[in-house]
Design an enzyme around this catalytic site. Structure first.
Site, PDB file in Angstrom:
ATOM      1  N   HIS A 240      66.417  34.354  26.307  1.00  0.00           N
ATOM      2  CA  HIS A 240      66.419  35.237  25.146  1.00  0.00           C
ATOM      3  C   HIS A 240      67.853  35.466  24.689  1.00  0.00           C
ATOM      4  O   HIS A 240      68.807  35.319  25.456  1.00  0.00           O
ATOM      5  CB  HIS A 240      65.760  36.579  25.480  1.00  0.00           C
ATOM      6  CG  HIS A 240      66.362  37.240  26.681  1.00  0.00           C
ATOM      7  ND1 HIS A 240      65.948  36.955  27.962  1.00  0.00           N
ATOM      8  CD2 HIS A 240      67.361  38.158  26.808  1.00  0.00           C
ATOM      9  CE1 HIS A 240      66.654  37.678  28.831  1.00  0.00           C
ATOM     10  NE2 HIS A 240      67.516  38.402  28.157  1.00  0.00           N
ATOM     11  N   CYS A 371      46.379  55.045  61.931  1.00  0.00           N
ATOM     12  CA  CYS A 371      45.530  55.641  62.963  1.00  0.00           C
ATOM     13  C   CYS A 371      46.214  55.422  64.307  1.00  0.00           C
ATOM     14  O   CYS A 371      47.163  54.631  64.402  1.00  0.00           O
ATOM     15  CB  CYS A 371      44.129  55.042  62.942  1.00  0.00           C
ATOM     16  SG  CYS A 371      44.059  53.259  63.242  1.00  0.00           S
TER      17      CYS A 371
END
Length: 838
Positions: A240, A371
């Site tokens: 660009h 856990c």
């Protein structure tokens, strides 16, 4: 509040040189002072340095954002510098920082610094935006780039500035799809290199009439590539440039199925290329288009749909549909096209990237799941939360703290940008990084069963703000705070989960040593009479040696964070070795280990002491902030836990001596033999390595030497008492599965092996996590087995070996019966005491 509301021209210095981190901070503090934001620059600098001591504010990609709340700040403010040559700021990626922002916030100024930090992180994730800041030639241009990017990112807050585009009917800025014409799309191209790819894309821009001077535009594109490659990874490049040779904004695209070497940082070929052409006077449009393209191209399915397109119509239709889904509030521009777009291309079914953010999502929520064992529930909760997030049309990323370590780790940028964090965990996780953010802390089961409810609480602003510093209550559910019992349970589970690998790995290696050395069963060398079993036995014992220190260390770390870790380790080690005041003077003095119960005590006492110490140290002058973690915490904590355990261990020694004397007295009375068998066997299950266990075992081994024929009934009772706890737990996990979690059931199976090998420690994780139910059940089962062993007249000539020495026992068949009965009794009592899991 916008960034440009706080950043003024006098707070910006461009193209500076800084010899190091300290010089850069000095300059930024000076700019804050010049902007009138400070009352005491020296104090503010001290607060900034104290924040840097906690962790570097360099975040990588050439960016650093030092910040602090301080009493020396009169009003919120920003300062910024660019350092073209870079400065070593201790970034995690090792790269120098050349773009630095400093945020100043009043001590009682609320969360303005977090809002600014979040906004900066969102904008600075864009490579082209960072490049525009570094390329700014004046403070005004620097501010203009920020203003444009911020207006694009937050359009509802500040209306975007009008942009001159060749379509009078357009009510707003164009979308990506509005700028892409069918003649500007080339599919299945074959190009040999980067320059040929650029030439092909420039030709497309010229073909759609966007250029006035093709050669000049090509030169501007190549000049931009000289700064840094526009290949962004994942097979994408977006060249660009703003150029005087561009007469109107335009976008063209090309696919290269075979790939082209475009100098991507990741080294792979580029297959999908977009080129943006923007007029020289346009200050915003190309940034908007580039930003949108990057958001869309993050989706792997979307990229696949573009690469699979067979016609320009299908390519553009896929792009327009994805953009409409992602930005549903945009209104399409009326832009003349050469042909009406075809029907939208069908989207591929969910594939490997199905966990990607839902299309249309602009709200980010984070989660952490964990856990105790880090196997099933951790990942079930993460999957439930992410799936529900997609269904609700928002972006949800879950970090899993599983048995293999943390995965999908949350980044500082994501934490800064998110609306809140859900911590669904039954063990403690790293929380300091969430300071100042809304946090819900819930059990992991809520993450599995209530994901939508948790997400809605975050979205509705019902999550309390978490504060890492001492003095603030931990964030919990909006309706209730965690009870003391649940917090203690989570601390305990943190220790147990870290201890598990040492128990399982060490226990299995020791069992293998006995299996390989069956020929030496009944001898003192059993398990290590030749090299291979000796290797397994030694390595297994080394792992077991870490068990209690690991348990204590991670309990303390869970309570007091990092300062508690060392204190817990040392306390657990002293509990395992039995060190006392007398031992330090005379190493030959008898030592009595406190076992795993002593380790639990060391973990909790050491952790809570360090938590209190940290709160006390918060009152110290700011100038001492840097020495707390490296001097005050370790020295005072070590002295404290050393004194505590040196007092605890002698108490254990007194208990041990009293037990030994009582056992000796009972052994001299034949009428009490069954009672003695029950007692010594039950003692093996009380603390599993502590004073009761050790007293019983030492007494049993001593009776072998006193036996005229070398066969000791007491030793047989001791050994069976140590075998029952793991077997009883394994049986309960097998036949009463609803009393245990899936993770506990998986780990329980290993206890069959440990129990048969006389490795009582296999029961420790279960006993540590639920002592009030597990320990009494194990004591009862062991006592029954020991009494039956005595009653059946069983005797052992070996001090260890488990099932491998059964052939040399006296009355081995009835010994096996006693073991089975005791194990079943322990299993039934455990099933009776433990509640069913929901």
């Amino acid at each position: 509040m916008r960034i440009t509301d706080l950043l003024k021209p006098e707070g910006i210095r461009l193209g500076v040189r800084a010899d190091g981190k300290s010089a850069a901070i000095d300059l930024l503090v000076s700019l804050q002072d010049q902007s009138g934001n400070l009352t005491d620059p020296a104090q503010y600098k001290s607060d900034i340095l104290a924040r840097e001591e906690q962790s570097t504010t360099a975040i990588g990609s050439g960016i650093a954002v030092p910040h602090a709340k301080s009493t020396a700040v009169s009003r919120p403010g920003l300062a910024a510098i660019t350092v073209p040559d870079g400065v070593d700021y201790g970034a995690p990626d090792g790269q120098p920082s050349n773009l630095l922002f400093m945020i100043a916030a009043p001590k009682e100024g609320g969360d303005v610094h977090l809002e600014m930090l979040s906004r900066l992180m969102v904008l600075l994730m864009d490579d082209d935006f960072r490049a525009s800041l570094l390329a700014a030639g004046s403070p005004a241009e620097f501010l203009s780039a920020i203003d444009a990017a911020e207006a694009e990112k937050y359009p509802d807050e500040v209306p975007p500035a009008p942009v001159s585009i060749p379509c009078s009917e357009a009510p707003n800025l164009p979308r990506v799809g509005d700028l892409l014409q069918l003649d500007g799309i080339r599919l299945d191209a074959q190009v040999s290199g980067q320059e040929e790819a650029i030439d092909a894309l420039v030709s497309l821009q010229d073909k759609v009439g966007a250029l006035t001077d093709r050669a000049q535009y090509r030169a501007d594109i190549l000049a931009r590539e000289e700064q840094s490659t526009t290949a962004v990874g994942s097979g994408i490049a977006v060249p660009h440039a703003k150029s005087a040779a561009v007469k109107r904004p335009s976008l063209v695209a090309m696919t290269v199925p075979a790939g082209v070497d475009y100098g991507a940082a990741e080294g792979g070929p580029v297959k999908l290329l977009f080129m943006i052409a923007a007029p020289e006077g346009d200050s915003e449009l190309h940034l908007r288009i580039l930003s949108r393209l990057m958001v869309l191209l993050m989706g792997e399915r979307f990229r696949a749909a573009l690469l699979a397109a067979k016609t320009p119509e299908a390519f553009r239709a896929a792009l327009c549909e994805a953009e409409a889904e992602k930005y549903p509030d945009d209104r399409p521009m009326i832009v003349p096209q050469q042909a009406a777009p075809a029907a939208p291309a069908p989207q591929p079914t969910a594939g490997p990237d199905s966990a990607a953010p839902a299309a249309g999502s602009s709200r980010l929520i984070l989660a952490v799941t964990a856990c105790p064992t880090g196997i099933a529930h951790t990942y079930m909760a993460a999957e439930a939360l992410e799936k529900t997030g997609r269904e609700m049309g928002l972006t949800l990323k879950a970090e899993t703290n599983g048995s293999g370590g943390a995965k999908n780790v949350l980044t500082p940028e994501e934490i800064a940008a998110c609306e809140g964090i859900i911590v669904a965990a039954d063990k403690n996780v790293e929380m300091a990084r969430f300071d100042g953010k809304p946090v819900l802390r819930v059990p992991v089961s809520d993450g599995i069963n209530k994901p939508r409810e948790l997400i809605e609480k975050i979205l509705d602003g019902k999550a309390p703000v978490y504060h890492a510093e001492a003095g603030s209550a931990p964030a919990g559910d909006a309706g209730s705070q965690e009870g003391l019992g649940h917090r203690a349970y989570k601390h305990l589970m943190n220790g147990v989960s870290h201890m598990l690998p040492f128990v399982i790995g060490g226990g299995i290696l020791m069992a293998l040593s006995f299996l390989l050395d069956s020929g030496a069963a009944g001898t003192a060398a059993f398990g290590s009479s030749w090299m291979l079993p000796a290797f397994f036995n030694k390595v297994g014992n080394i792992a077991f040696g870490f068990m209690v220190p690991i348990l204590a260390g991670y309990i303390a770390q869970s309570i007091a964070d990092r300062p508690g870790l060392m204190v817990g380790f040392v306390g657990g080690s002293m509990a395992a070795t039995g060190a006392t005041f007398q031992y330090f003077v005379d190493p030959t003095y008898p030592i009595i280990p406190a076992g795993f119960l002593g380790g639990l005590l060391a973990g909790f006492v050491g952790g809570w002491f360090m938590k209190v110490l940290r709160r006390g140290c918060d009152r110290l002058p700011k100038s001492l902030e840097g020495i707390k973690p490296v001097l005050i915490y370790p020295v005072i904590g070590l002295l404290f836990i050393g004194l505590v355990m040196s007092v605890v261990n002698p108490v254990m020694g007194v208990i041990n001596s009293a037990i030994s004397d009582a056992l000796t007295a009972m052994s001299s009375n034949p009428a009490l033999s069954v009672v003695l068998g029950a007692l010594v066997a039950g003692m093996m299950a009380i603390d599993m390595g502590g004073p009761f266990n050790k007293a019983s075992y030492v007494f049993g081994t001593a009776t072998i030497a006193l036996a005229a024929d070398g066969f000791s009934p007491v030793m047989a009772a001791v050994m069976i008492g140590g075998m029952v706890p793991p077997i009883a737990i394994a049986l309960a996990c097998t036949f009463f599965q609803n009393r245990f979690t899936p993770d506990e059931r998986k780990n329980g199976v290993v206890n069959y092996i440990m129990g048969l090998c006389f490795i009582t420690e296999g029961a420790i994780p279960f006993a540590a996590s639920d002592p009030l139910r597990v320990i009494p059940s194990c004591i009862m089962g062991s006592a029954v087995a020991g009494a039956l062993s005595m009653l059946f007249g069983c005797a052992s000539p070996a001090p260890h070996g488990g099932i491998f020495v059964f052939p040399v026992l006296r009355n081995p068949l009835m010994y096996l019966v006693a073991l089975a009965v005791g194990s079943v009794v322990g299993m039934l009592m455990l099933a009776l005491l433990k509640k069913k899991k929901s």
